[in-house]
Design a protein around this motif. Sequence first.
Motif: not given
Lengths: 342, 342, 342, 342
Positions: C15-21, C52-56
């Motif tokens: 799930l977190n990898a989807v969010i990051r992608g 949520v941004d790229r740092h998050t």
Amino acid sequence: MRIGLLTSGGDCPGLNAVIRGAVLKGVRTHDAEFVGFRYGWRGLVEGDTMHVDRHTVRGIGRQGGTILGSSRTNPFEGEKGGPDNIRKTMSELGVDSIIAIGGEGTLTAARRLADAGINVVGVPKTIDNDLGGTDYSFGFDTAVEIATEAIDRLRTTAESHQRCIVAEVMGRHVGWIALHSGMASGAHAILIPEQPKTIDEICGWVESVRDRGRAPVLVVSEGFKFAGMEDAHSHKGLDAFNRPRLGGISEILAPMIEERTGIESRSQVLGHMQRGGEPSAYDRVLATRLGMAAADSVHQQQWGSMVALRGTEIVSVSIADAVHELNTVPAARYDEAAILFG
Amino acid sequence: MRIGLLTSGGDCPGLNAVIRGAVLKGVRTHDAEFVGFRYGWRGLVEGDTMHVDRHTVRGIGRQGGTILGSSRTNPFEGEKGGPDNIRKTMSELGVDSIIAIGGEGTLTAARRLADAGINVVGVPKTIDNDLGGTDYSFGFDTAVEIATEAIDRLRTTAESHQRCIVAEVMGRHVGWIALHSGMASGAHAILIPEQPKTIDEICGWVESVRDRGRAPVLVVSEGFKFAGMEDAHSHKGLDAFNRPRLGGISEILAPMIEERTGIESRSQVLGHMQRGGEPSAYDRVLATRLGMAAADSVHQQQWGSMVALRGTEIVSVSIADAVHELNTVPAARYDEAAILFG
Amino acid sequence: MRIGLLTSGGDCPGLNAVIRGAVLKGVRTHDAEFVGFRYGWRGLVEGDTMHVDRHTVRGIGRQGGTILGSSRTNPFEGEKGGPDNIRKTMSELGVDSIIAIGGEGTLTAARRLADAGINVVGVPKTIDNDLGGTDYSFGFDTAVEIATEAIDRLRTTAESHQRCIVAEVMGRHVGWIALHSGMASGAHAILIPEQPKTIDEICGWVESVRDRGRAPVLVVSEGFKFAGMEDAHSHKGLDAFNRPRLGGISEILAPMIEERTGIESRSQVLGHMQRGGEPSAYDRVLATRLGMAAADSVHQQQWGSMVALRGTEIVSVSIADAVHELNTVPAARYDEAAILFG
Amino acid sequence: MRIGLLTSGGDCPGLNAVIRGAVLKGVRTHDAEFVGFRYGWRGLVEGDTMHVDRHTVRGIGRQGGTILGSSRTNPFEGEKGGPDNIRKTMSELGVDSIIAIGGEGTLTAARRLADAGINVVGVPKTIDNDLGGTDYSFGFDTAVEIATEAIDRLRTTAESHQRCIVAEVMGRHVGWIALHSGMASGAHAILIPEQPKTIDEICGWVESVRDRGRAPVLVVSEGFKFAGMEDAHSHKGLDAFNRPRLGGISEILAPMIEERTGIESRSQVLGHMQRGGEPSAYDRVLATRLGMAAADSVHQQQWGSMVALRGTEIVSVSIADAVHELNTVPAARYDEAAILFG
């Protein structure tokens, strides 16, 4: 010198490494031969053997289980049991001495046989780390590692759903696996047989964690009992057939927590996974060393002794001295961990 | 009570668990505050700090690396170094005492600072397990586990191709990682700094394994040296630019074995993988306990001491006593393992 | 472009990898901004958001769980639910579109919202691999790997004691996890919801294995039902409070096998461990690619679509087409595996 | 029907699972017998065989390596090589057909033998995933998983010391392992043979990461070459003996990065670890299915074909069609990943 090997009681990662260590040391240093008794004391009592030499033990140090098989047979029971029959069976098989790898029951039996004049040496085996006389026993490190990995996994799901998770690990009488896997995984409470707690204390930890916005992670030994109440089994009630309901303490605890705190709670019994499979590197080294030392103990005719870890050394101790009481978690060790609770 | 924390020297699995243990114990039991010095002694010398409290250490016990960063800065060097400057910097930052987590160099510096009246307590850190005064140090178990898994993998390829494999593990001055990972993986020879061997002895083991139809697996410490020859580096010769050629001892050894025995031989330097990543459960428990004990040592003002593992207990010992000599592999331990060679 | 992200339903590694992608692709390629809705549709309905941004999303691709939290809230229920309220909430928050990551229920809700004119794109999430329209979904590979490792461990204990082991894996309606983990671990029978079997057939496999001197290993989906009988739950009887007894199908099956064959049998429910913790490399890659493609789908305004894996490609498909039926195990795939049974 | 099995070329996790799948399917469904040729084509050419039946393949699906052994022998070379000799050897051994498990060279040889009238079926084997005609080949998933775990470990050390780490993975001609392990581990740049880059581009990524306060992690295929320069080997210069210096591309790249950016940089060649040891669950399933399908191909006399993965199906394709060109990383897949760089 012809040595009989047997593994008795529950499975434990490192059994094969003990066997390999004993065989290679015995063959190369003491010019010994080996024979394997199949399925623990049963093989000895019934004369059920398998050939074991240096080729048999090739590569087994890395494998879980035991090539000899195991059972919970008591060598003093049955028609062919008891020292006299065993002495006769050994004589027929040309076996001079025995290395018995097992837990409290096995070692106690080994001591009684030694008292009866049979040449036995013990190797302590316990997932639970409940044997005295040794700092740690092989299999324990693997069990803690597996439990820790599982709890790490359960934690992320608890956090995704803001749930409380109750992970139940092995430890019928002592809480070592819970203590170590709980510390390693950063559990918010650890519940062990040596330290009964009330449901109020437990819910206090759970709520304190929830109030910080986190998902409570509890690790509980299978043998944990509530303080000030009858033992845990009494909480389980009876099923439709008037038998105690199945299920571990975690399956009782999770609904109790949910009911009292309103926090959705789930239980997970880690089960036999903790006692199977490849041993950790730590356990492979410890088990190999114990096996080698057991071959030395036979060579030195230290009947009634067992090999043990003390600090970084493998030593020989009297079974009688070592096994007279359970290796419980000292209160100081629990208090140390409890600083991290909540 | 305001305690400064620093991690110094090479990375080591468990550093974050030490930090977490110290902070939670200090905050909860001793009412302490903490400040982190960034990048080892450099942070102390330069007054480069980061805020550290119980929220900072949430969940870090499971993580590799160090949230404080590390470096190899010597606190006695540079303009701002030395006890007087450090005392002044600490005073400006309101820091009463320091917990220094590091290896021999760090602990020696800690002792010298303590001798100069600065309140310092040490936590021994070494992948290599080369520090005296403690049975084992955190990070070592993880390194052995990683090395063992890698050697298990390399072995199957060696067997598929009937090759000899030489796996090089960490250990510049002592052979503990090689000894334990070699025993755990069933290596056919283990080569360590404490036990120089000739190339003939090594090839003897290799040929004996090959003659039994198996693929020889050798584990060598990076600091191994040949017996009766100049040190290993002298074998490496010079490259086109007249500099010593790069590469580890395994990269010298494998072609030598191939040339002399005719057995195709490959080397693998396991490298930094051994010192990074998540700590094993064993190391998480040990590191957490050491961190907690270090907070106690500060509370008890045991300046110049370090925390250590003895058997199953965490104790406090004098750095001066502990660090005066390397914790080398005793000859008896090597001989024990050597029974399994060939 | 301001995109809302939400994760809904049960936990799933990746799930977190989807969010990051999605975030990195959206920010870097499409100049998008992101907002996270907390705890699935609940966050959208209640306007509960997190920044949520790229740092998050730094480093989260390797982590289990979801930084957004999850729940099973239905967006069409409750006072603030339904398309009109949601449109209003989105407008207030300045959110143009939504990426909804979830299973069948979530995707069906997403489609209905899209039909009502709300800009929604879906990402299929299912541990069980029960969604149509995609070859595999992220999380499944991790679940199979964890189950396989556990079964490998359980097997050695079964062999040490000559027991039958029944390992229960996830799969309420489809048997993919059982099929793959059973094939991977060399199970002697695999029991899945799509293929009801009688207890006689099952005992036939068990006895055939025992007769070859081995320990039978069975893998069973939680949703398996016996052939020619009412569903599995009816076997469970009622407890003392007239409620269905707790416990999985494996806990019913093991005693049935033991009673009929005389072979000591144990069950192990693997449970939530299968859905938590770090994703496998396979799932990290797949989830990252799906997340990136979802950001593209938003950019291309493909409302009512979901991203999917076809062969080696990530494609966009209509949710309506994809989710209309369960992705069950085809009979041919089961028959293929069944060759290995017994 | 008597089928010869051989494994040829470099080691690859899953070889034993292919063998097991083929044997169990052949024996149980097609009433076939099997014989193993030892050490690849060499065993066929020299008539060096081993007995293989269902007992031989017990439990091997979980093991790394190949029970048959492997080599790089070319079946068209040597006195006993070539179709006529091979046909004669097969006839003497009573072998009707061959399942050849191997990479490009092996499959090309298989096709040539099939063209010459010998009954051969192929199973594609490549760690690097460089074979056409199949979505993925077994062994690749395991290699990516191992590489990812190693890079995860290396990363924490890089961050502790603010270093740049360059991890070198397998891939002489194609960058699939780097692409997938780089995506899975969140690498800041991935360097593959298909996409030459200048050192300036690379240093640009490194500096951008450093400027955000992070430790740059680069993953490079062994076959990567710099853009606008002679191939990487030319950078390596010559050693004192006028031979190209040993060492991988990462060992060239790290010092170049350090020199140009001033960022301390370290390299790590992951090496053979990637191709040994236990296969992942994914690879066990894929390899088992491919082996079973190969037995079917023999039964159906599809000489000159190989089995392949397409989506979720195992299909049979012409070797001639499949192997005519390398399966390189498409530019679109690289560009997709490159969004995450820097």
